[in-house]
Design a protein around this motif. Structure first.
Motif, PDB file in Angstrom:
ATOM      1  N   LEU A   1       0.814  -1.213   0.000  1.00 36.32           N
ATOM      2  CA  LEU A   1       0.000   0.000   0.000  1.00 36.32           C
ATOM      3  C   LEU A   1       0.850   1.268   0.000  1.00 36.32           C
ATOM      4  O   LEU A   1       0.514   2.254  -0.665  1.00 36.32           O
ATOM      5  N   THR A   2       1.967   1.268   0.736  1.00 39.17           N
ATOM      6  CA  THR A   2       2.819   2.461   0.742  1.00 39.17           C
ATOM      7  C   THR A   2       3.441   2.702  -0.630  1.00 39.17           C
ATOM      8  O   THR A   2       3.598   3.851  -1.051  1.00 39.17           O
TER       9      THR A   2
ATOM     10  N   ASP B   1       2.067  10.062  -5.077  1.00 38.91           N
ATOM     11  CA  ASP B   1       2.880  11.126  -4.490  1.00 38.91           C
ATOM     12  C   ASP B   1       4.007  11.554  -5.424  1.00 38.91           C
ATOM     13  O   ASP B   1       4.389  12.727  -5.446  1.00 38.91           O
ATOM     14  N   LEU B   2       4.553  10.609  -6.183  1.00 41.70           N
ATOM     15  CA  LEU B   2       5.600  10.949  -7.147  1.00 41.70           C
ATOM     16  C   LEU B   2       5.040  11.848  -8.244  1.00 41.70           C
ATOM     17  O   LEU B   2       5.676  12.825  -8.649  1.00 41.70           O
ATOM     18  N   ILE B   3       3.828  11.541  -8.692  1.00 46.12           N
ATOM     19  CA  ILE B   3       3.193  12.366  -9.729  1.00 46.12           C
ATOM     20  C   ILE B   3       2.938  13.771  -9.206  1.00 46.12           C
ATOM     21  O   ILE B   3       3.122  14.768  -9.917  1.00 46.12           O
ATOM     22  N   ALA B   4       2.518  13.872  -7.935  1.00 50.12           N
ATOM     23  CA  ALA B   4       2.117  15.165  -7.373  1.00 50.12           C
ATOM     24  C   ALA B   4       3.255  15.893  -6.672  1.00 50.12           C
ATOM     25  O   ALA B   4       3.024  16.952  -6.081  1.00 50.12           O
ATOM     26  N   ALA B   5       4.481  15.357  -6.731  1.00 49.66           N
ATOM     27  CA  ALA B   5       5.603  15.953  -5.990  1.00 49.66           C
ATOM     28  C   ALA B   5       5.789  17.415  -6.384  1.00 49.66           C
ATOM     29  O   ALA B   5       5.836  17.753  -7.563  1.00 49.66           O
ATOM     30  N   GLY B   6       5.899  18.285  -5.359  1.00 54.66           N
ATOM     31  CA  GLY B   6       6.056  19.709  -5.609  1.00 54.66           C
ATOM     32  C   GLY B   6       7.479  20.204  -5.456  1.00 54.66           C
ATOM     33  O   GLY B   6       7.729  21.402  -5.586  1.00 54.66           O
ATOM     34  N   SER B   7       8.413  19.300  -5.169  1.00 59.19           N
ATOM     35  CA  SER B   7       9.812  19.689  -5.020  1.00 59.19           C
ATOM     36  C   SER B   7      10.689  18.517  -5.409  1.00 59.19           C
ATOM     37  O   SER B   7      10.241  17.358  -5.432  1.00 59.19           O
ATOM     38  N   GLU B   8      11.961  18.809  -5.687  1.00 55.75           N
ATOM     39  CA  GLU B   8      12.895  17.747  -6.045  1.00 55.75           C
ATOM     40  C   GLU B   8      13.090  16.788  -4.877  1.00 55.75           C
ATOM     41  O   GLU B   8      13.155  15.568  -5.063  1.00 55.75           O
TER      42      GLU B   8
ATOM     43  N   SER C   1      10.118   5.636  -1.497  1.00 56.98           N
ATOM     44  CA  SER C   1       8.976   4.855  -1.017  1.00 56.98           C
ATOM     45  C   SER C   1       8.504   3.871  -2.072  1.00 56.98           C
ATOM     46  O   SER C   1       8.135   2.736  -1.765  1.00 56.98           O
ATOM     47  N   LEU C   2       8.496   4.310  -3.336  1.00 58.50           N
ATOM     48  CA  LEU C   2       8.079   3.426  -4.420  1.00 58.50           C
ATOM     49  C   LEU C   2       8.998   2.215  -4.509  1.00 58.50           C
ATOM     50  O   LEU C   2       8.555   1.104  -4.848  1.00 58.50           O
ATOM     51  N   HIS C   3      10.275   2.400  -4.201  1.00 56.33           N
ATOM     52  CA  HIS C   3      11.241   1.299  -4.222  1.00 56.33           C
ATOM     53  C   HIS C   3      11.253   0.508  -2.915  1.00 56.33           C
ATOM     54  O   HIS C   3      12.092  -0.379  -2.741  1.00 56.33           O
ATOM     55  N   GLY C   4      10.352   0.851  -1.977  1.00 51.38           N
ATOM     56  CA  GLY C   4      10.169   0.029  -0.790  1.00 51.38           C
ATOM     57  C   GLY C   4      10.901   0.469   0.456  1.00 51.38           C
ATOM     58  O   GLY C   4      10.946  -0.289   1.435  1.00 51.38           O
ATOM     59  N   ALA C   5      11.469   1.697   0.489  1.00 50.96           N
ATOM     60  CA  ALA C   5      12.230   2.126   1.668  1.00 50.96           C
ATOM     61  C   ALA C   5      11.357   2.169   2.919  1.00 50.96           C
ATOM     62  O   ALA C   5      11.743   1.667   3.989  1.00 50.96           O
TER      63      ALA C   5
END
Length: 445
Positions: A120-121, A128-135, A144-148
């Motif tokens: 789920l994360t 969240d990656l699509i909506a990221a507002g900063s680098e 997080s997408l890679h499982g951290a």
């Protein structure tokens, strides 16, 4: 899950490329009806997209991903054609005519989660990656997408499971000469678990800041320099600044970054008694904005000091709301710039016009939110922090039960803590929770 779904996966509007995605058991069959033959798996092939009567709707690349080695874990086909709304709509109509169903918001990611392609994360990190507002936010979302985040939570959950096994073994063998619950081993492992949980919570707090940012409302009497402070923070002439009291009549919002931390700055109308109807509405909106703030910067004219009117505003602010009194116009008053005090109530002397003391204010805002710039970390949401807080509370309750020797009750509190952690990754979830999470996603994700 038995339907084949389709959706546009690119933003609305005109563009050079537009992508239509379909996923499900009949994806290959429906795609073949449109393009004739599919290319080799995971290799792009040029095709013409044809309507029911054989007329050409569009042309472009087709990508074919047989399940389970696809984003959703199902058969997936992507049509990469021209990015015109009418063109993509005609292709969607063709696919729905073949039996596809239009996807719901986030349904592709939801299927990926339900099919075990991600937890789920990780699914939330896609949005969240699509909506990221900063680098920095984009880097954290990718982590997080890679499982951290998942690995941290799963490691902690595994430690709690091992502790539960140890405690329940002590319960099952009460006649052993060794007092398993009182030998110090359980207490030490429980303390270690709480420390690990605190570390994860601190990192998640940073991740939540990167995702949601901090909302700061600039408030105060007219002509105290609120709009000048907004312009200084934004480093741009966002707000009109004049010597006329009441120039700002409405809410002005500006999104900036401080060392990667998103900051939502809200400039408000001057707070005072007035008979002017438009200004009254601006003041009402100012107070509503204050209610939603993470922190208020109450701007006062340092030449006048904190007046009775300023004290009245302070008295009306919610007691639990953190406030920094910003004594502006230090260039005129001659006061030394700097910060006095920390925590929920602080005072800062600066000059928005000259910029003196502004760096100190930026550091102060970072400190208020517990933000530290740097690499690493992961993205997090408010629901994650809530689950981590509940998990810690259950561990506190487990420690209390250990203190009185109630092993069965301690084991139950450990289970509840582990379940709270499971809510983060989706190991423990409800249909309502999943519906709420995925409904906020893009249609094509």
């Amino acid at each position: 899950m038995t339907d084949t779904i389709c959706a546009v996966a690119t933003p609305p509007g005109q563009g050079g490329v537009g992508i239509v995605r379909l996923s499900g058991p009949a994806a290959a069959e429906h795609a073949t009806s449109v393009v004739g033959t599919l290319p080799e798996p995971r290799r792009g092939g040029f095709r013409r997209f044809r309507g029911r009567d054989g007329d050409v709707l569009d042309e472009g690349l087709v990508l074919w991903f047989p399940g389970p080695d696809s984003f959703t874990g199902e058969d997936v086909v992507e049509f990469q054609g021209h990015g015109g709304p009418v063109v993509m709509d005609r292709l969607l109509q063709r696919l729905t005519g073949l039996g596809c169903r239009l996807a719901r918001p986030g349904e592709f990611s939801q299927r990926a989660f339900l099919n075990g392609r991600m937890d789920l994360t990780q699914a939330e990190a896609v949005a969240d990656l699509i909506a990221a507002g900063s680098e920095a936010g984009a880097r954290a979302a990718m982590a997080s997408l890679h499982g951290a985040f998942s690995r941290e939570v799963q490691g902690l959950s595994h430690a709690l499971m091992e502790l539960r096994v140890y405690v329940e073994a002590a319960i099952d063998f009460p006649d052993e000469e060794i007092d398993f619950l009182g030998d110090g081993e359980v207490a030490a492992r429980l303390q270690d678990a709480r420390q690990r949980l605190q570390s994860v919570t601190d990192a998640a707090g940073q991740g939540r800041l990167l995702r949601d940012g901090m909302t700061v409302v600039i408030a105060g009497r007219p002509n105290a320099g609120k709009s000048s402070l907004l312009n200084a923070l934004a480093d741009a002439p966002t707000a009109i600044v004049t010597a006329v009291a009441g120039t700002t009549r409405d809410i002005l919002r500006e999104q900036i970054q401080i060392d990667g931390m998103p900051l939502h700055v809200v400039d408000t109308a001057g707070l005072r008694e007035t008979e002017e109807e438009v200004e009254q509405e601006g003041i009402r909106r100012a107070w509503r904005a204050i209610d939603d703030a993470d922190r208020v910067l109450l701007v006062v004219d340092d030449c006048d000091g904190v007046t009775a009117a300023d004290e009245a505003i302070l008295a009306r602010l919610p007691v639990e709301l953190p406030v920094t009194v910003v004594r502006n116009k230090a260039d005129l008053s001659g006061a030394a710039t700097g910060l006095d005090g920390h925590g929920p109530r602080a005072e800062m002397v600066l000059s928005a016009l000259s910029g003196a003391g502004m760096d100190g204010l930026r550091e102060h805002l970072k400190e208020c939110m517990g933000y530290s710039a740097g690499e690493g970390g992961f993205i997090a949401r408010r629901r994650h922090l809530d689950a981590l807080r509940r998990a810690d509370q259950f561990l506190q309750d487990a420690a209390a039960q250990l203190h009185v020797g109630a092993g069965e009750l301690m084991a139950e509190e450990l289970r509840r803590s582990q379940d709270a952690l499971g809510e983060i990754t989706g190991a423990v979830s409800t249909e309502d929770l999943l519906g709420e999470i995925f409904s906020s996603f893009c249609i094509g994700k």
